[in-house]
Design a protein around this motif. Structure first.
Motif, PDB file in Angstrom:
ATOM      1  N   LYS A 181       0.900  -1.200  -0.097  1.00  0.00           N
ATOM      2  CA  LYS A 181       0.080  -0.046   0.015  1.00  0.00           C
ATOM      3  C   LYS A 181       0.811   1.309   0.023  1.00  0.00           C
ATOM      4  O   LYS A 181       0.513   2.414  -0.890  1.00  0.00           O
ATOM      5  N   ARG A 182       1.919   1.193   0.812  1.00  0.00           N
ATOM      6  CA  ARG A 182       2.833   2.545   0.834  1.00  0.00           C
ATOM      7  C   ARG A 182       3.526   2.745  -0.496  1.00  0.00           C
ATOM      8  O   ARG A 182       3.655   3.842  -0.837  1.00  0.00           O
ATOM      9  N   LEU A 183       3.900   1.524  -1.078  1.00  0.00           N
ATOM     10  CA  LEU A 183       4.808   1.802  -2.333  1.00  0.00           C
ATOM     11  C   LEU A 183       3.643   2.313  -3.177  1.00  0.00           C
ATOM     12  O   LEU A 183       4.167   3.142  -4.171  1.00  0.00           O
ATOM     13  N   TRP A 184       2.442   1.850  -3.361  1.00  0.00           N
ATOM     14  CA  TRP A 184       1.488   2.376  -4.373  1.00  0.00           C
ATOM     15  C   TRP A 184       1.092   3.669  -4.089  1.00  0.00           C
ATOM     16  O   TRP A 184       0.867   4.702  -5.102  1.00  0.00           O
ATOM     17  N   ILE A 185       1.170   4.184  -2.688  1.00  0.00           N
ATOM     18  CA  ILE A 185       0.866   5.625  -2.607  1.00  0.00           C
ATOM     19  C   ILE A 185       1.843   6.455  -3.196  1.00  0.00           C
ATOM     20  O   ILE A 185       1.729   7.660  -3.771  1.00  0.00           O
ATOM     21  N   VAL A 186       3.247   5.886  -2.958  1.00  0.00           N
ATOM     22  CA  VAL A 186       4.324   6.994  -3.713  1.00  0.00           C
ATOM     23  C   VAL A 186       4.338   6.800  -5.235  1.00  0.00           C
ATOM     24  O   VAL A 186       4.444   7.898  -5.824  1.00  0.00           O
ATOM     25  N   TYR A 187       3.830   5.738  -5.649  1.00  0.00           N
ATOM     26  CA  TYR A 187       3.786   5.490  -7.147  1.00  0.00           C
ATOM     27  C   TYR A 187       2.571   6.419  -7.522  1.00  0.00           C
ATOM     28  O   TYR A 187       2.810   7.280  -8.678  1.00  0.00           O
ATOM     29  N   VAL A 188       1.462   6.370  -6.876  1.00  0.00           N
ATOM     30  CA  VAL A 188       0.223   7.304  -7.404  1.00  0.00           C
ATOM     31  C   VAL A 188       0.529   8.701  -7.183  1.00  0.00           C
ATOM     32  O   VAL A 188       0.254   9.562  -8.246  1.00  0.00           O
ATOM     33  N   ALA A 189       1.254   9.248  -6.218  1.00  0.00           N
ATOM     34  CA  ALA A 189       1.512  10.710  -5.834  1.00  0.00           C
ATOM     35  C   ALA A 189       2.686  11.028  -6.924  1.00  0.00           C
ATOM     36  O   ALA A 189       2.242  12.232  -7.444  1.00  0.00           O
TER      37      ALA A 189
END
Length: 482
Positions: A181-189
């Motif tokens: 989830k955290r990696l995807w948050i960075v990716y989306v941001a």
């Protein structure tokens, strides 16, 4: 290893892909392309039904074994390469199965190899599907499922390990689901930030969204036949920055939110930037002439595009000097950092090979000495060194056999391909780069590659994206023995 367990996972992933197609249908509807929108909805329904049937029909595994995790990922990627072709076929954007599957695999694997001469002529929904498929494949469809879909049950680490682009998945938290989830948050941001910056330049909102999706995935699909060469120098510099960010470990990005110094303290980052800088300097010297700014920008852009395996183009490097073209093929074997969206071998593995080789040489010179291979202050375990050596050996074997097979296919079924086109096409497909040299160079495409050759290259794209082992385990007879 149980087929029922594997097909349950495949069903979950295929169902998620079917649902994601609806976003492309919405894009076509916004642009009032009603026929394309309806056909994409039909593709979504067919794909979702296939996924739902598989998911409900077969057993949910209590916990996947390691080999089941690897095999499930390999099977899922083959499946999405097939069902993801439906929007192209249903809308008539691509009229034959081979080309549609090739385009789809070029998308999900983030390779960017294409058979479409002018992407701008496609319906907006299909243009978006090309870009969105790359964005989904960038961080990994399985990792996305682990992050937001509670369908896969246990075995998340095995699935992530099988799909993560690097030696081992980097945990930020004790639970891998939280890490995903955290990696995807960075990716989306980062994707959203790039979209806004591109929109402030000379791109339309639609162009900015598509290039944001395909930059952060290091995929390289563009909405324009001229790739990034069709846009301003401002847009090109923005893309350069985000190509570099996309091929930097997302775990490093996350840690750098608290301590920005993490970037420079990470050995892999320093080596990565150093290799890219040296390559850019050599390219600038080799192409010197005309506008100084254009020469420097094209050199930096091409260096970043090749090392990050994005595959965008601003210059036709197929016309460059032979020495520079050889260097470009060499960069296809470098890749970005482990834990990024980049493909190819990865900087970390090159570091491991270098340090292990250096220690071996010192042992030959000083037989009684005790030497330990290290990266930074961290000693390298023997099993890690052996795993890296095995991977590189398998990677080079796949490259050599793939090159030979493509040459044979082209000579028998035609049209014949010269050695430069053949070798660069295989290196580019295996490294998930996209453009090669010769007939498949930055101003060409893969449309004229023989049909069997396209299936071969599509297979190599998946092999490269999954870093070989999941495919070997899926098709290894011993994996299926009790």
């Amino acid at each position: 290893m149980s087929w029922r367990h594997l097909l349950h996972v495949v069903g979950a992933v295929v169902g998620a892909i079917g649902a994601s197609m609806l976003l492309s249908a919405l894009v076509s509807a916004i642009y009032q392309e009603w026929s394309a929108a309806l056909w994409i909805v039909a593709s979504s329904v067919v794909t979702a039904v296939i996924g739902l049937v598989l998911w409900r029909l077969f057993d949910r595994p209590g916990e996947l074994s390691t080999r089941e995790g690897f095999a499930a990922v390999a099977l899922a990627w083959i499946a999405i390469g097939l069902v993801g072709a439906l929007p192209y076929l249903f809308t008539g954007s691509i009229t034959n199965v081979t080309d549609a599957v090739f385009e789809t695999v070029g998308g999900f694997s983030t390779t960017g190899s294409s058979v479409i001469p002018d992407p701008g002529a496609l319906p907006h929904g299909i243009q978006f599907w090309r870009s969105f498929s790359q964005w989904l494949g960038g961080m990994g469809i399985i990792v996305l499922s682990i992050a937001i879909l509670p369908l896969l049950g246990m075995g998340a680490v095995q699935l992530a390990r099988a799909e993560s682009p690097g030696p081992t998945p980097d945990r930020l938290t004790p639970r891998f689901k939280e890490t995903a989830k955290r990696l995807w948050i960075v990716y989306v941001a980062l994707t959203a930030i790039e979209m806004l910056l591109l929109w402030f330049g000379d791109m339309t909102f639609f162009e900015a969204v598509n290039h944001g999706l395909t930059t952060m995935s290091t995929g390289g699909y563009s909405t324009n036949a001229g790739s990034l060469g069709a846009f301003s120098s401002y847009s090109q510099w923005i893309v350069i920055v985000f190509m570099i960010l996309a091929s930097t470990s997302f775990a490093v990005h996350f840690r750098a939110l608290r301590k920005p110094a993490v970037y420079w303290k990470t050995t892999e980052v320093r080596v990565y930037i150093g290799v890219m800088a040296v390559a850019a300097i050599v390219m600038a010297i080799g192409t010197w002439g005309g506008s100084v700014h254009d020469t420097i920008r094209d050199a930096i852009f091409t260096s970043a595009s090749m090392i990050t395996t994005t595959g965008y183009g601003t210059a036709d490097f197929g016309l460059w000097k032979p020495a520079l073209q050889i260097m470009i093929v060499g960069l296809m074997f470098v890749g970005g950092m482990a834990g990024s969206t980049a493909g190819s071998v990865k900087i970390y593995r090159h570091e491991v090979l270098y340090e292990a080789s250096r220690v071996d040489i010192r042992r030959l010179i000083h037989p009684r000495g005790i030497f330990v291979a290290r990266i930074g202050k961290n000693p390298l375990k023997d099993d890690l060194v052996e795993a890296v050596q095995t991977f590189v050996l398998l990677y080079m074997f796949a490259f050599m056999t793939g090159s030979f097979a493509l040459a044979v296919i082209a000579s028998i079924w035609g049209p014949d391909m010269d050695i430069v086109s053949t070798v660069s096409a295989v290196a580019s497909s295996l490294g998930n780069v996209g453009p090669g040299l010769g007939s498949v160079g930055p101003t060409g495409n893969y449309l004229e590659v023989p049909m069997l050759g396209k299936w071969l290259l599509a297979g190599l794209m998946i092999v490269g994206r999954l870093e070989i082992l999941p495919i070997l385990i899926l098709f290894n007879r011993e994996s299926w023995r009790r």
